[in-house]
Structure formats: structure tokens, C-alpha cells
Motif scaffolding. Structure first.
Motif, PDB file in Angstrom:
ATOM      1  N   GLU A 197     -28.399  33.691  -9.869  1.00 61.43           N
ATOM      2  CA  GLU A 197     -28.727  32.336 -10.308  1.00 61.43           C
ATOM      3  C   GLU A 197     -27.905  31.337  -9.507  1.00 61.43           C
ATOM      4  N   LEU A 198     -28.583  30.591  -8.631  1.00 65.50           N
ATOM      5  CA  LEU A 198     -27.893  29.594  -7.821  1.00 65.50           C
ATOM      6  C   LEU A 198     -27.834  28.241  -8.512  1.00 65.50           C
ATOM      7  N   ALA A 199     -28.815  27.933  -9.327  1.00 61.90           N
ATOM      8  CA  ALA A 199     -28.878  26.653 -10.040  1.00 61.90           C
ATOM      9  C   ALA A 199     -29.878  26.831 -11.180  1.00 61.90           C
ATOM     10  N   PRO A 200     -29.943  25.883 -12.111  1.00 61.98           N
ATOM     11  CA  PRO A 200     -30.955  25.975 -13.172  1.00 61.98           C
ATOM     12  C   PRO A 200     -32.357  26.070 -12.576  1.00 61.98           C
ATOM     13  N   ASN A 201     -33.100  27.070 -13.027  1.00 60.61           N
ATOM     14  CA  ASN A 201     -34.476  27.307 -12.576  1.00 60.61           C
ATOM     15  C   ASN A 201     -34.564  27.695 -11.101  1.00 60.61           C
ATOM     16  N   LEU A 202     -33.477  28.193 -10.549  1.00 61.71           N
ATOM     17  CA  LEU A 202     -33.496  28.689  -9.168  1.00 61.71           C
ATOM     18  C   LEU A 202     -32.781  30.038  -9.149  1.00 61.71           C
ATOM     19  N   THR A 203     -33.558  31.109  -9.122  1.00 66.47           N
ATOM     20  CA  THR A 203     -33.022  32.470  -9.194  1.00 66.47           C
ATOM     21  C   THR A 203     -33.659  33.313  -8.101  1.00 66.47           C
ATOM     22  N   ILE A 204     -32.840  34.129  -7.447  1.00 65.31           N
ATOM     23  CA  ILE A 204     -33.327  35.099  -6.474  1.00 65.31           C
ATOM     24  C   ILE A 204     -32.816  36.475  -6.894  1.00 65.31           C
ATOM     25  N   SER A 205     -33.240  37.509  -6.204  1.00 69.44           N
ATOM     26  CA  SER A 205     -32.806  38.871  -6.524  1.00 69.44           C
ATOM     27  C   SER A 205     -32.075  39.465  -5.331  1.00 69.44           C
ATOM     28  N   VAL A 206     -31.026  40.237  -5.614  1.00 70.21           N
ATOM     29  CA  VAL A 206     -30.204  40.840  -4.562  1.00 70.21           C
ATOM     30  C   VAL A 206     -29.921  42.299  -4.934  1.00 70.21           C
ATOM     31  N   ASN A 207     -29.617  43.087  -3.913  1.00 71.53           N
ATOM     32  CA  ASN A 207     -29.133  44.455  -4.072  1.00 71.53           C
ATOM     33  C   ASN A 207     -27.670  44.514  -3.675  1.00 71.53           C
ATOM     34  N   GLY A 208     -26.921  45.413  -4.285  1.00 67.59           N
ATOM     35  CA  GLY A 208     -25.496  45.552  -3.988  1.00 67.59           C
ATOM     36  C   GLY A 208     -25.180  46.921  -3.429  1.00 67.59           C
ATOM     37  N   TYR A 209     -24.246  46.966  -2.477  1.00 68.20           N
ATOM     38  CA  TYR A 209     -23.882  48.220  -1.812  1.00 68.20           C
ATOM     39  C   TYR A 209     -22.370  48.306  -1.684  1.00 68.20           C
ATOM     40  N   MET A 210     -21.857  49.524  -1.823  1.00 67.63           N
ATOM     41  CA  MET A 210     -20.453  49.816  -1.570  1.00 67.63           C
ATOM     42  C   MET A 210     -20.340  50.360  -0.150  1.00 67.63           C
TER      43      MET A 210
END
Length: 661
Positions: free
Chosen positions: A280-293
Motif C-alpha cells: 500500500e503506497l497511498a489510500p486506494n493505491l495498492t500493488i503486489s510484490v514478491n519477497g525473496y531471501m
């Protein structure tokens, strides 16, 4: 996508896709098929060299060297990537063999499938080892054919193998090892047919990599045939990454050796931490990410138990049960969880415990921004997580993610975010730190940007965003650090050439190039047990991190000797200066009248002795009459260690008097 300083201009979509490449670090299953040419010239050993410094193994025939590299490759894959597939296909063989249970070998004449594309088993390793080390070939697989095989047939056979055994693998590669640059001569029809089969492999996602071998003074000409078979990336063709290098017979196949070295340096598997997390970058602005070690300590993985009591080793099936004091099996529904408070147990239901541990849904929520200089080095208290956008949950995530990444780099800022990795995970505050790509390896100044600031490029880490966990107030301790003594400028100047000559290439330490010697020994024992060989004797471990003292002495031995002499000279001057200063202070204190209200405690008799008196006492051999307390007091005032017995203290004091008085 990246935004420039002019906000009204947006780059093309093609530019956005080139900036961030997920394939550089994403965990992928790999399928490798070795296609080795079995021809009379490949079986021929090179002539004996007159050079006495010729390396061991350079007298191997090209096919023997290729088999050795395939054997080492198989060993590495079993250890590093146990789920990867590997196979070996011989072509130009007298005998033909494919999957006997599926079809006869006549479908692919002069092609011999020695090892099918599969996870290497112990039997496969034994067969290949017997062929490599002992030359055992009971099936006559290495007998060259009188008629050459059609390369279209070879490529079609490889196509069938990849389609059947590795249909959904992210990485599929065909290694062709040959010394024949024109297998079909002037037959244009056969050449065109092979080009069509190569195009089919390319459309299937199979990468063909050629490892040509030049015999004697003959040059391997790619333009005769293989330029129409190998598809190289035009974006990187100008560099050296896709350049086809030729190995010469008698060189021990140095190209394949370097390939094994590169595979070994990248053998540590990446740990996937989470996927499709909402950012969530701002209200009503959301993207999806993957995480890696990406950086993780590698330890021996014990995934199962093995029973060795029978004739064959078998996997042991484990079962866990809970018993009470009467050895009665307790059902899961009878177990309750409780916390002890005030001497009593407070019981909680499972749903109540879930409520206590719930800090909200898993999310990465951006709170604000800070200058990068506000993030101290000591704030990194745990391993960082690398995040990369994914379009699976929100379309357009890559475009927004790239814009944020570029803006953080341009503004030299970091983001501050609230981070919950998984359900029931403890929330943490993280700093979102951007990293640049590896850059051009040939550019010596790629570690700094146009403003002279560190660029953040690391050769073995990709471009993207990192989540650096920040400590809470309770995690930070107040530590009083005294400023260290500043060395003289002469010592610092003398140290510059030493540090310069002992730096790693580009002053960068790559942990992937230094294997863990304990792990290597562990896997060596496992290999011996799996292949039913004798256990290796305990030997000195090959530790690449041990300093190479001979090279160090050769490079900076003279500089270090000069620096050591200068250091000893400066240390003697400093000790003498302190001794004279302490003596002057002692004489001044002795001549001053003590205060009536606050008299100073009397010092031991030895501390009031001057340097001249000490020298006279040494000449008259009366230092032994001083007490241990007096000797320690004198040595401490002179800046000498006062540890030891009385005889040692007297010896130290006499040595100091001889050097300074």
C-alpha cells in the motif's frame, strides 16, 4: 519504468521492461541436456607436449574431458540444486538407443541416450563415474559411427526429451560439445532442416549453448553451420556474455571448466519468503510484490530420516504422538494452551489465541520517506528481504514499482513502512532501500554515480527494493564509545600502498565465490555413502578464505616491513614522551605543598624515583630490594605492562632503563 527529471515526459514501455529483470534471482528449476559428439577426432588424444609445465589432464581426449565436466556438473547439481534435471545424449554413435519402453532406437539413428533427463540417481552417477574414471563401456556407447548423424535428428531428439521430461521448467538448456564446425558439408537441405529444428527448440524456450573444440591449428568457424542454429540475444551480443568461446584440444576444455566455476558460484538456492503481498503506497493505491531471501546462511539440510538396518536404505516414516503420565495417547482435542499468571493458569481457546496474535492482515504499508543519510549502518538488525513486483494480484504493479524505485534513487531517500510478512507474524518497521543493478563489469567507475555518491551496485545482487528491518526503542542500547587515538599521518600514508595491493578485484567481496569447507566435507561424506564407497579420511579442508601468505608477502612484504619499523619508532617516541611527562608531573607534585584539608595519599617509594636514580639502582643491582607494589607502580608510570612475578617485573624495568635512560 523510470521517471526523469521532467515529469511531463514518460519513457517508452520497452525501456521499462529492460530495467528490472526477474530471471536474474528468481528461483527456477533447471534442466540441462549434454549432447556430446562421438567422432574419431573427439576420441583422439592430443599429441604429447614438450612443455614440462603442461597441466595434468591436458592429455585427455576431448570426449574424456567433456565427460569429466559432465560428471562434475552432475555432482554439483545433486548438492546445490537437488530438484534440477540432467541428461547425457551421445550422437554420431554406431549404436542407437532411446527410451526402450517408449519407442525403438531406430527413430533417432546414431543417437544414444546414455542418461535420460531426470534427477540424477546414485546409479546414474556410478555409471558415469565408471565411464569417466575407469573407461568401462559395456554397451559400446562410445563407438563412433561410420555415417554421421543428422543434426536435425539430434535436435529433434532433444526436443522430445525436453517436452516429455521438463515441460514446465523455467530454464532448459542444451549443451552441444563438438569439434566439427560443418557437420553436413555442402548439403543445404540437411542444414536447412537442422535450422528448422533449432527454431522449434527456441520457440519451446530451450537455450542452445555451443562449446566448440578446435583441433590442432584448425579454426572452428561458426559461420559454416552453427550461426543458423544458435540464437543469441542481440542486446548482449556486443558484450562478452553471449560470446561463443572456443576451447582447444590439449587445454583440458578450459571453457567448460570456467562454466563449472560459474555454476558453483551460483549454486546457493534462493529462499522465497512471501508472494503476492499487498504493498500500500497511498489510500486506494495498492500493488503486489514478491519477497525473496537472497542472502542466507547455508547449512546441511536434513529433510528426512533414512533406515540403514536392511539390505537397502529406506526412507523412515516418522509419527508423533502425545502421551500422558499413564502412557495413554492424548487426542489433540484434549490439549489446551494456557499462560501462568499469579500462580494460576489462564486457559485460552484456539480462536482466542488467534485474536491475541492478530496485528492485522499481512501487508507492506508505506508511511513516509527519510533521507538515506538518516539510516545508520547499525540499524540493520536482521536479514534484509528483497522485493520485486508481480502482476498476479494487481495489473500495473511493475510500472508503479519501477517509478518508486527510480524516484528513491534520484532523490537519495528511503521509505519507512509497516510490514507484516505473514498471518500471525510479528509486525516490524522497515526501511525500503533501493539498489542499483550490477552495471557494466568493464566500467571501473560504476561504483559511484554522477554526483560522486556510492551507486549501490553489487555484482551479485539485482536491482530493486530491499526491506531492512529497523530496531524498536527497546532493541537499542546506549553504548559510550571513546574516540580512538588518531595515528600519525606518516603511518596512514605508509598504509595506503598496502591496502591498495591487497584489495579484491574491484574492492568487492562476493560470498558466493567462497564455498563453505565444512559443507563441502559434509557433502563428500554423503556422496560416499550414497555411492557405497569407502568413507574419505579426514583431511585438511580447502578453505578459500584462508589468507595466501606467500602472495601477500610477495605483494606488500617490503611495505609492511617499512610500516612496522615506523610504527615501532613512533611507539618508542610516544612511550618516552609519556615517561618524561609523568616524571615531570611527579617532581612537581613532590615539590608542591599538600593541602591541609585534602592531603594526597602517599605514593610508594618507587614511584618517586627519577630516571637517574633508577639507572643508579640498576647499576648497583638494588632494584631487587623494591617491593612488587613499587615495581608495578614504576612500570605503570613508564607505560610498561606490570603483569608477572617479581623477577619478570625487575627484568622489564631493567630493559626499559637500558632503552630510554
Amino acid at each position: 519504468m523510470a521517471w526523469s527529471n521532467d515529469e511531463d515526459r514518460r519513457p517508452d514501455e520497452d525501456e521499462a521492461e529492460e530495467e528490472l529483470d526477474e530471471t536474474d534471482y528468481k528461483t527456477q528449476k533447471d534442466a540441462v541436456l549434454f549432447a556430446i559428439d562421438v567422432s574419431p577426432s573427439m576420441l583422439q588424444r592430443p599429441p604429447p607436449a614438450r612443455d614440462a609445465g603442461k597441466k595434468k589432464g591436458d592429455d585427455d581426449s576431448p570426449i574424456a574431458a567433456a565427460l569429466k565436466c559432465a560428471y562434475q556438473f552432475m555432482q554439483q547439481r545433486i548438492i546445490a540444486q537437488p530438484k534440477d534435471l540432467m541428461g547425457i545424449l551421445f550422437f554420431n554413435t554406431e549404436r542407437s538407443k532411446f527410451r526402450e519402453e517408449a519407442r525403438s532406437g531406430s527413430g533417432y539413428p546414431h543417437c544414444y541416450l546414455f542418461s535420460d533427463l531426470d534427477v540424477p540417481a546414485a546409479e546414474d552417477v556410478k555409471r558415469l563415474k565408471a565411464l569417466v574414471e575407469e573407461g568401462e563401456d559395456p554397451d559400446e556407447a562410445l563407438v563412433p559411427a561410420k555415417e554421421k548423424a543428422s543434426m536435425a535428428n539430434v535436435l529433434f531428439c532433444a526436443n522430445q526429451i525436453f517436452t516429455t521430461n521438463a515441460p514446465n521448467f523455467g530454464s532448459r538448456r542444451l549443451f552441444i560439445i563438438t569439434d566439427n564446425d560443418n557437420p553436413h558439408g555442402g548439403d543445404k537441405t540437411a542444414k536447412s532442416s537442422a535450422a528448422v529444428r533449432a527454431k522449434d527448440l527456441y520457440d519451446l524456450g530451450v537455450v542452445i549453448e555451443l562449446f566448440p573444440i578446435a583441433q590442432s591449428d584448425k579454426k572452428f568457424d561458426l559461420s559454416k553451420f552453427y550461426d543458423d542454429v544458435i540464437y543469441r540475444d542481440p542486446a548482449t551480443e556486443a558484450g562478452s556474455s553471449d560470446e561463443v568461446k572456443t576451447s582447444r584440444s590439449g587445454d583440458g576444455l578450459s571453457l567448460l571448466g570456467s562454466l563449472l566455476s560459474n555454476i558453483n558460484s551460483k549454486q546457493t538456492p534462493k529462499r522465497s519468503y512471501f508472494s503476492k503481498l499487498s504493498f500500500e503506497l497511498a489510500p486506494n493505491l495498492t500493488i503486489s510484490v514478491n519477497g525473496y531471501m537472497l542472502l542466507h546462511r547455508q547449512t546441511p539440510a536434513r529433510t528426512c530420516y533414512v533406515w540403514l538396518g536392511g539390505e537397502q536404505a529406506q526412507l523412515a516414516q516418522s509419527e508423533t504422538v502425545k502421551l500422558d503420565s499413564a502412557t495413554r495417547i492424548v487426542d489433540t482435542s484434549e490439549v489446551k494452551k494456557a499462560f501462568k499468571f499469579g500462580g494460576d493458569y489462564i486457559y485460552f481457546k484456539p480462536e482466542e489465541l488467534a485474536t491475541l496474535k492478530n496485528f492485522g492482515s499481512k501487508v507492506l504499508r508505506l508511511i513516509g520517506f527519510k533521507p538515506r543519510s538518516k539510516l545508520p549502518t547499525w540499524a540493520s538488525v536482521k536479514k534484509s528481504t528483497f522485493i520485486f513486483p508481480t502482476e498476479e494480484a494487481y495489473v500495473g504493479s511493475t510500472r508503479v514499482f519501477s517509478a518508486l524505485w527510480q524516484k528513491l534513487l534520484d532523490s537519495d531517500k528511503v521509505g519507512i513502512a509497516w510490514f507484516v510478512a505473514r498471518a500471525n507474524a510479528n509486525p516490524v518497521m522497515v526501511a525500503i532501500v533501493p539498489s542499483r543493478g550490477p552495471g557494466d563489469d568493464n566500467d571501473d567507475n560504476n561504483d559511484y554515480d554522477a554526483d560522486g555518491r556510492p551507486s549501490g551496485r553489487v555484482p551479485y545482487l539485482p536491482a530493486g527494493l530491499w526491506l531492512v528491518p529497523l530496531p524498536f526503542a527497546d532493541d537499542v542500547r546506549e553504548v559510550e564509545l571513546s574516540a580512538p587515538h588518531r595515528p600519525p599521518d606518516e603511518l596512514t600514508d605508509k598504509m595506503h600502498p598496502i591496502v591498495k595491493n591487497l584489495q579484491l578485484p574491484k574492492a568487492m567481496y562476493n560470498p558466493l565465490r567462497y564455498p563453505n569447507p565444512s559443507l563441502q566435507w559434509h557433502y563428500k561424506v554423503l556422496q560416499a555413502m550414497a555411492l557405497e564407497e569407502e568413507l574419505p579420511e579426514q583431511e585438511e579442508k580447502d578453505d578459500a578464505t584462508v589468507p595466501k601468505h606467500r602472495q601477500i608477502d610477495k605483494r606488500v612484504g617490503g611495505y609492511m616491513a617499512e610500516w612496522k619499523d615506523l610504527l615501532a619508532q613512533k611507539a618508542r617516541g610516544l612511550m618516552q614522551h609519556r615517561a618524561v611527562k609523568r616524571e615531570a608531573e611527579d617532581e612537581a607534585d613532590a615539590g608542591a605543598k599538600p593541602l591541609a584539608k585534602r592531603p594526597k595519599p602517599a605514593a610508594p617509594a618507587g614511584a618517586r624515583l627519577t630516571n637517574a636514580q633508577l639507572k643508579v639502582a640498576m647499576e648497583q643491582d638494588t632494584l631487587k630490594k623494591l617491593t612488587v607494589a613499587e615495581l608495578r607502580e614504576i612500570l605503570a608510570s613508564k607505560g610498561v605492562s606490570a603483569v608477572g612475578k617479581k623477577a619478570d617485573l625487575v627484568e622489564k624495568l631493567e630493559q626499559w632503563i637500558e632503552e630510554h635512560v
